[in-house]
Design a protein around this motif. Structure first.
Motif, mmCIF file in Angstrom:
data_model
loop_
_atom_site.group_PDB
_atom_site.id
_atom_site.type_symbol
_atom_site.label_atom_id
_atom_site.label_comp_id
_atom_site.label_asym_id
_atom_site.label_seq_id
_atom_site.Cartn_x
_atom_site.Cartn_y
_atom_site.Cartn_z
ATOM 1 N N THR A 44 1.004 -1.294 0.162
ATOM 2 C CA THR A 44 0.090 -0.184 0.019
ATOM 3 C C THR A 44 0.760 1.288 -0.044
ATOM 4 N N LYS A 45 0.434 2.306 -0.641
ATOM 5 C CA LYS A 45 0.967 3.490 -0.758
ATOM 6 C C LYS A 45 -0.183 4.605 -0.532
ATOM 7 N N PHE A 46 -0.043 5.631 0.207
ATOM 8 C CA PHE A 46 -0.775 6.709 0.375
ATOM 9 C C PHE A 46 -0.304 7.951 -0.320
ATOM 10 N N PHE A 47 -1.201 8.840 -0.800
ATOM 11 C CA PHE A 47 -0.971 9.805 -1.710
ATOM 12 C C PHE A 47 -1.786 10.958 -1.362
ATOM 13 N N ASN A 48 -1.248 12.092 -0.700
ATOM 14 C CA ASN A 48 -1.949 13.172 -0.255
ATOM 15 C C ASN A 48 -2.461 13.868 -1.248
ATOM 16 N N THR A 49 -3.967 14.288 -0.857
ATOM 17 C CA THR A 49 -4.869 15.242 -1.694
ATOM 18 C C THR A 49 -4.521 16.626 -0.871
ATOM 19 N N ILE A 50 -5.361 17.508 -1.574
ATOM 20 C CA ILE A 50 -5.192 18.913 -0.817
ATOM 21 C C ILE A 50 -6.215 19.131 0.325
ATOM 22 N N PHE A 51 -6.718 17.826 0.696
ATOM 23 C CA PHE A 51 -7.740 18.071 1.840
ATOM 24 C C PHE A 51 -7.539 17.577 3.044
ATOM 25 N N LYS A 52 -8.000 18.026 4.136
ATOM 26 C CA LYS A 52 -7.898 17.574 5.317
ATOM 27 C C LYS A 52 -9.346 17.663 6.175
#
Length: 402
Positions: A30-38
């Motif tokens: 698994t890899k995680f990719f940031n979006t612009i949201f929190k």
């Protein structure tokens, strides 16, 4: 088995919100990719992986999230058509570069690298990268810049700006080396190209610090070894840490802080240095044995040798925070010890490492064994000679200090 989902990361940010990420899974990796949201947990629909109605702008935000996911699905599909086999690193390069609207921009990539370091528990590196990013951002007056804007001229102007704010060769060198490392990471990930690499013409080597490193002689070290702990019991830990570091080839504070009882056997201490990841096996000399016996008799209910981390299972961020607080106290206590011992030098945690090398010189140990670099010039050189010489030579040399 593969999947692409929008999820909240499990670890909350400082403001209590959680990063919204794309989670890409392939072959159980698994890899995680940031979006612009929190967002907060109560504004997130965990089952569908989108914002719920409690989010003030949920319709527009969900549309943008869907675009992120669609982009990932397309890239995944394209890779399936192009390659018989691909892994998540292939996906990562394609997703970050070809389809990321922020690709090529310096600060979004910088923030991403910092996030990766924190996730990996590399808090020291993350802190250095973050501090340097703030400095460069301030220099750029918070403008958006691309990697191609980092030129020889840019670096020289940044150096001049740092000097105008009181920067020294050593401090400027650290920031420029951090920026160079980031630039190289961007090349590795195909964010930018190795064409006109600015650090091929801008030489950081010119910034090597010329200041004299602080080191004690054997007489001064002996005063600390013989320090009156009965009269000054509040300084016992500081004295013990310094003497322990001195007789373990200048083991630094971070490594002492996380040293565990399982790292110690009847005759040796074996540990991996946090900074360089090199393994060290050190013979336990009598002063070190005496200190270990004291902390064994007064041990806390933890796996650690020294009473710095007060409980097991701390996160990397908690360990970094604890280090910052306790190291500051340790250095204050060392300055008090120096005053009591009539040592007219600024004593700090790292002086033990410099003093180890300096005292070996005083004892006549060959310069090629010590190098000029056991804390005197370059830690990388130190690591190279330790690796080449092996344990026996250094253990024999250290025994001369008894």
């Amino acid at each position: 088995m593969s999947s692409i989902k929008t999820v909240l990361r499990k670890k909350a940010l400082a403001d209590g919100t959680y990063p919204v990420c794309l989670r890409v899974t392939k072959n159980r990796k698994t890899k995680f990719f940031n979006t612009i949201f929190k967002t907060t947990e109560n504004e997130w629909d965990f089952s569908s992986g989108c914002f719920n109605r409690k989010n003030s702008n949920y319709i527009q935000n969900n549309r943008l999230l869907l675009k992120f996911k669609d982009r990932a699905l397309k890239i995944y599909s394209d890779l399936q058509l192009e390659k018989e086999y691909f892994d998540l690193d292939d996906f990562s390069k394609r997703f970050r570069v070809d389809n990321n609207p922020a690709s090529g921009y310096l600060f979004p990539f910088w923030e991403e690298i910092i996030a990766e370091m924190r996730l990996a528990g590399r808090m020291g590196n993350a802190t250095m990268y973050n501090e340097t990013m703030k400095s460069v951002n301030h220099f750029c007056r918070f403008k958006k810049i691309r990697f191609q804007d980092i030129t020889n001229s840019f670096l020289n102007k940044y150096e001049a700006w740092l000097r105008s704010r009181g920067g020294t060769d050593g401090g400027i060198s650290i920031k420029q080396r951090t920026l160079r490392a980031l630039y190289n990471k961007a090349i590795e990930r195909d964010i930018t190209k190795d064409i006109n690499h600015p650090f091929k013409t801008y030489k950081i080597s010119k910034l090597k610090g010329r200041g004299i490193k602080k080191a004690l002689d054997m007489d001064q070290v002996s005063r600390i070894i013989q320090f009156d702990l009965i009269k000054y019991p509040h300084l016992r830990d500081a004295r013990n840490y310094f003497v322990f570091s001195f007789y373990t080839r200048g083991m630094n504070y971070t490594d002492m802080m996380v040293l565990e009882w399982k790292d110690i056997d009847a005759t040796t201490i074996s540990y991996i240095r946090n900074k360089t990841k090199g393994r060290f096996v050190i013979t336990i000399l009598p002063p070190v044995r005496e200190i270990l016996n004291y902390y064994k008799e007064n041990a806390l209910a933890t796996e650690y040798v020294f009473p710095i981390l007060l409980k097991d299972g701390l996160t990397p961020a908690q360990i970094a925070d604890r280090k910052k607080k306790t190291l500051a106290k340790y250095n204050r206590d060392l300055k008090e010890i120096a005053k009591i011992c009539a040592i007219n030098k600024s004593l700090s945690s790292y002086v033990a490492r410099h003093s180890f090398a300096n005292c070996l010189k005083q004892k006549g140990v060959a310069t090629d064994i010590i190098g000029e670099s056991l804390g005197h010039k370059d830690l990388m050189t130190t690591q190279v000679y330790l690796k080449e010489l092996g344990s026996t030579v250094l253990d024999d040399a250290a025994a001369l200090l008894l």
